[in-house]
Scaffold this motif. Structure first.
Motif, short mmCIF file in Angstrom:
data_model
loop_
_atom_site.label_atom_id
_atom_site.label_comp_id
_atom_site.label_asym_id
_atom_site.label_seq_id
_atom_site.Cartn_x
_atom_site.Cartn_y
_atom_site.Cartn_z
N PHE A 253 0.82 -1.22 0.00
CA PHE A 253 0.00 0.00 0.00
C PHE A 253 0.85 1.27 0.00
N GLU A 254 2.13 1.15 -0.39
CA GLU A 254 3.01 2.31 -0.45
C GLU A 254 2.95 2.95 -1.83
N VAL A 255 3.18 4.27 -1.89
CA VAL A 255 3.18 5.00 -3.15
C VAL A 255 4.43 4.66 -3.94
N VAL A 256 4.24 4.31 -5.23
CA VAL A 256 5.34 4.02 -6.14
C VAL A 256 5.74 5.25 -6.93
N THR A 257 4.75 5.96 -7.49
CA THR A 257 5.02 7.17 -8.26
C THR A 257 3.75 7.98 -8.38
N ARG A 258 3.89 9.24 -8.78
CA ARG A 258 2.77 10.15 -8.99
C ARG A 258 2.98 10.86 -10.31
N MET A 259 1.88 11.08 -11.03
CA MET A 259 1.93 11.74 -12.34
C MET A 259 0.87 12.83 -12.41
N PRO A 260 1.22 14.06 -12.79
CA PRO A 260 0.21 15.10 -12.93
C PRO A 260 -0.74 14.79 -14.08
N MET A 261 -2.03 15.04 -13.87
CA MET A 261 -3.06 14.82 -14.88
C MET A 261 -4.14 15.89 -14.73
N LYS A 262 -4.93 16.09 -15.79
CA LYS A 262 -6.01 17.05 -15.79
C LYS A 262 -7.34 16.34 -15.51
N ARG A 263 -7.70 16.25 -14.26
CA ARG A 263 -8.93 15.55 -13.82
C ARG A 263 -9.07 14.18 -14.48
N PRO A 264 -8.23 13.25 -14.09
CA PRO A 264 -8.29 11.89 -14.68
C PRO A 264 -9.44 11.09 -14.08
N VAL A 265 -10.57 11.09 -14.75
CA VAL A 265 -11.77 10.48 -14.17
C VAL A 265 -11.77 8.96 -14.27
N GLY A 266 -11.03 8.40 -15.23
CA GLY A 266 -11.03 6.95 -15.36
C GLY A 266 -9.80 6.47 -16.10
N LYS A 267 -9.38 5.24 -15.80
CA LYS A 267 -8.25 4.62 -16.50
C LYS A 267 -8.56 3.14 -16.61
N TYR A 268 -8.23 2.56 -17.75
CA TYR A 268 -8.73 1.24 -18.10
C TYR A 268 -7.59 0.41 -18.66
N ASN A 269 -7.28 -0.69 -17.97
CA ASN A 269 -6.17 -1.55 -18.35
C ASN A 269 -6.61 -2.52 -19.45
N VAL A 270 -5.81 -2.63 -20.50
CA VAL A 270 -6.17 -3.45 -21.66
C VAL A 270 -6.40 -4.90 -21.26
N PHE A 271 -5.44 -5.52 -20.58
CA PHE A 271 -5.54 -6.94 -20.25
C PHE A 271 -6.77 -7.23 -19.40
N ASN A 272 -6.97 -6.44 -18.37
CA ASN A 272 -8.10 -6.69 -17.46
C ASN A 272 -9.44 -6.54 -18.17
N LYS A 273 -9.51 -5.60 -19.09
CA LYS A 273 -10.79 -5.38 -19.78
C LYS A 273 -11.08 -6.48 -20.79
N ILE A 274 -10.09 -6.87 -21.60
CA ILE A 274 -10.38 -7.85 -22.66
C ILE A 274 -10.54 -9.25 -22.09
N ASN A 275 -10.04 -9.48 -20.86
CA ASN A 275 -10.21 -10.78 -20.21
C ASN A 275 -11.37 -10.75 -19.21
N TYR A 276 -12.13 -9.68 -19.21
CA TYR A 276 -13.31 -9.57 -18.34
C TYR A 276 -12.97 -9.94 -16.90
N SER A 277 -11.94 -9.30 -16.37
CA SER A 277 -11.52 -9.55 -15.00
C SER A 277 -12.69 -9.39 -14.05
N SER A 278 -12.79 -10.30 -13.09
CA SER A 278 -13.88 -10.23 -12.12
C SER A 278 -13.72 -9.06 -11.17
N GLY A 279 -12.55 -8.41 -11.23
CA GLY A 279 -12.31 -7.29 -10.32
C GLY A 279 -12.50 -5.93 -10.94
N THR A 280 -12.96 -5.86 -12.21
CA THR A 280 -13.12 -4.56 -12.85
C THR A 280 -14.44 -4.50 -13.59
N SER A 281 -14.81 -3.30 -14.03
CA SER A 281 -16.07 -3.12 -14.73
C SER A 281 -15.95 -3.65 -16.16
N HIS A 282 -17.07 -4.04 -16.74
CA HIS A 282 -17.08 -4.59 -18.10
C HIS A 282 -17.77 -3.64 -19.07
#
Length: 545
Positions: free
Chosen positions: A516-545
């Protein structure tokens, strides 16, 4: 001189009623007529209200369309501006938008005029606008011939561990390398992307839907937009068939579903969303059910669930009793089109869905916000009710295994709790108190934890972590004190978690998923969502479809 220059000169210094007469005399110019229609929507006796159509035609119509349906700028309708408060809209009119073509008008308009313009664009249209096959076809833009694209990525990293990061602060998208956590590119998107990013089955292409109906196909191998098309006036989201052949777009305005060819976004069919008595409905969301080779549709205004098969051998769709299959006498078989909806009648309106692993059963949140329904898509009826008060956000729920069978966990939009549901009995087995109502919940097959936000409450800067085995909160993080913090998303391996600080000058924060430690931080302009390719195309049970 452009048509809008003519209209602006004609309208200066005269009343709205006189302006309408002037523009009608110029109706022979064709494209002025929609402007006249749009100008007559708001007719109130106050001076500011009468001025609003004239001000809109003079300062806004050239970019946003005389009918407010959008042109080079987005549509200006209350349905499309739902997340933008009027006070913020007034600020945008006065000061413009950085990094966009929206200019500032504060030097041309006084405070009363700016307020009148804001009121005007938040006024509903008199009728649902037409946006059918002709308009959809005319909007399509091909930037790159899909056949000319190279077979391999033009960069060196894991193509399945990319993230598509939607930044609504300045309407851009960042393609982020999930190995180095450095951007591969950043490009300007359509206004107000909505409904998440969806990927082709191989992870090569990402499809983005904007609130005002634009569907964008983007090639992750060459980092460029392939094609765009406007499938609606106000769009809820887009789904991709599991075989990568089709897209299905769900619209709020007009009340339609639109099927597209995934290769080049050629429109294939417009499906009116109409019930038994002719009533129409907005589409709440459309999903892909891979094992069923179908799209499943949630409706806002009809007590129905629709399933639309897309397999070539799906056979005829039947709604009601079928008396004959004989050609020309197919009574009871739904007529017309490649894509036909199986209509499942249910006892309530459902605004959201969550599926079990088989996609045979869909959970939906009821309109009254006090319960959920379980619909069996095979037998086509409700089979259970779930005790779920506080408006659960099922679309952000997760599945996890415990004691030999599946549980579902969901946050709630109006209650400070996470509900745990046994997916065999459909009983709520535990309610875990949180620091406030939340919107997003995420987990991964390679972790024993779920991460949730409480961004709908007062302690919007907190991220809470649940031990799924114990079904208890074990850690609370405040990575950006006092700032809205939300939307966890895991990388491909489940070793890292990305968190959004959803402020205009926000950031992405990467955590180690175990320490649970911070690895890195990146400035963004209101990043409302981010979607990982592998998790989405494999319909991971831990993410939205």
């Amino acid at each position: 001189m452009s048509i809008f220059d003519l209209s602006s000169r004609a309208l200066r210094g005269i009343s709205a009623r006189s302006a309408v007469r002037v523009l009608l005399r110029r109706a022979r110019m064709g494209s002025l007529l929609p402007m006249v229609v749009g100008m007559t929507i708001l007719a109130t006796p106050t001076l500011a209200a009468e001025d609003a159509p004239r001000l809109y035609a003079e300062h806004c119509a050239a970019c946003h369309g005389g009918d407010r349906l959008g042109a080079i700028g987005p549509a200006l309708l209350p349905e499309n501006l739902g997340r933008l408060r009027k006070a913020e809209a007034e600020k945008v009119i006065a000061q413009g938008r950085p990094a966009t073509q929206m200019p500032a008008h504060g030097d041309k308009l006084n405070a009363e005029q700016i307020k009148a313009l804001a009121e005007y664009v938040y006024t509903p249209l008199a009728a649902v606008p037409a946006w059918g096959m002709a308009e959809i076809k005319a909007s399509r833009v091909i930037n790159v011939d899909p056949a000319s694209l190279p077979a391999k990525p033009q960069w060196n990293t894991d193509p399945l561990n990319l993230f598509t990061v939607v930044e609504t602060g300045d309407h851009h998208v960042t393609i982020l390398d999930g190995e180095s956590f450095k951007p591969l590119t950043r490009f300007q998107s359509r206004f107000a992307l909505h409904g998440g990013a969806k990927y082709s089955p191989d992870g090569r292409f990402v499809y983005l839907a904007s609130r005002d109906g634009w569907i964008t196909k983007y090639d992750l191998y060459t980092l460029q937009i392939v094609a765009e098309i406007r499938a609606g006036v106000n769009t809820r989201n887009v789904a991709v068939s599991h075989d990568g052949r089709f897209l299905m777009v769900g619209n709020m305005l007009p009340h339609t579903l639109v099927a597209l060819d995934a290769r080049d976004l050629t429109p294939l069919q417009v499906i009116p969303v109409v019930g038994d008595a002719g009533a129409t409905s907005r589409v709440s969301a459309v999903y892909t059910a891979p094992p069923r080779a179908s799209f499943v549709v949630a409706l806002k205004d009809l007590p129905e669930v629709w399933e639309i098969p897309y397999a070539d051998d799906a056979g005829p769709v039947m709604n009601g009793f079928v008396h004959s299959y004989e050609k020309g006498h197919e009574e009871g078989i739904s007529p017309g089109g490649r894509f036909q909806a199986i209509r499942i009648r249910i006892p309530d309106f459902l605004d959201d869905f969550f599926f079990d692993r088989t996609y045979e059963r869909a959970m939906g949140a009821s309109r009254d916000g006090t319960k959920g329904l379980v619909v069996d898509l095979d037998i086509k009826r409700k089979i259970a009710e779930i005790d779920l008060p506080g408006m659960p956000h099922l679309g952000s729920g997760i599945i996890f295994a415990k004691d030999g069978h599946d549980y579902m966990a969901t946050p709630h939009l109006k209650e400070a709790v996470v509900s745990i549901i046994d997916m065999q009995t459909w009983k709520t087995v535990k309610r875990i108190p949180t620091l406030g109502p939340g919107f997003f919940m995420r987990s991964h097959e390679n972790t024993g934890y779920a991460w949730i936000d409480v961004s709908m409450g007062k302690e919007k800067d907190a991220i809470q972590i649940i031990d799924l085995s114990a079904m208890e909160i074990v850690r609370t993080l405040r990575p950006a004190p006092g700032r809205t913090t939300a939307h966890a998303e895991f990388d491909r391996s489940g070793k890292h978690v990305l968190i959004s600080v959803m402020e205009a000058e926000g950031e992405l924060i990467v955590f180690d998923a175990e320490s649970f430690e911070v690895v890195t931080r990146m400035p963004m302009k209101r990043p409302v969502g981010k979607y990982n390719v592998f998790n989405k195309i494999n319909y991971s049970s831990g993410t939205s479809h």
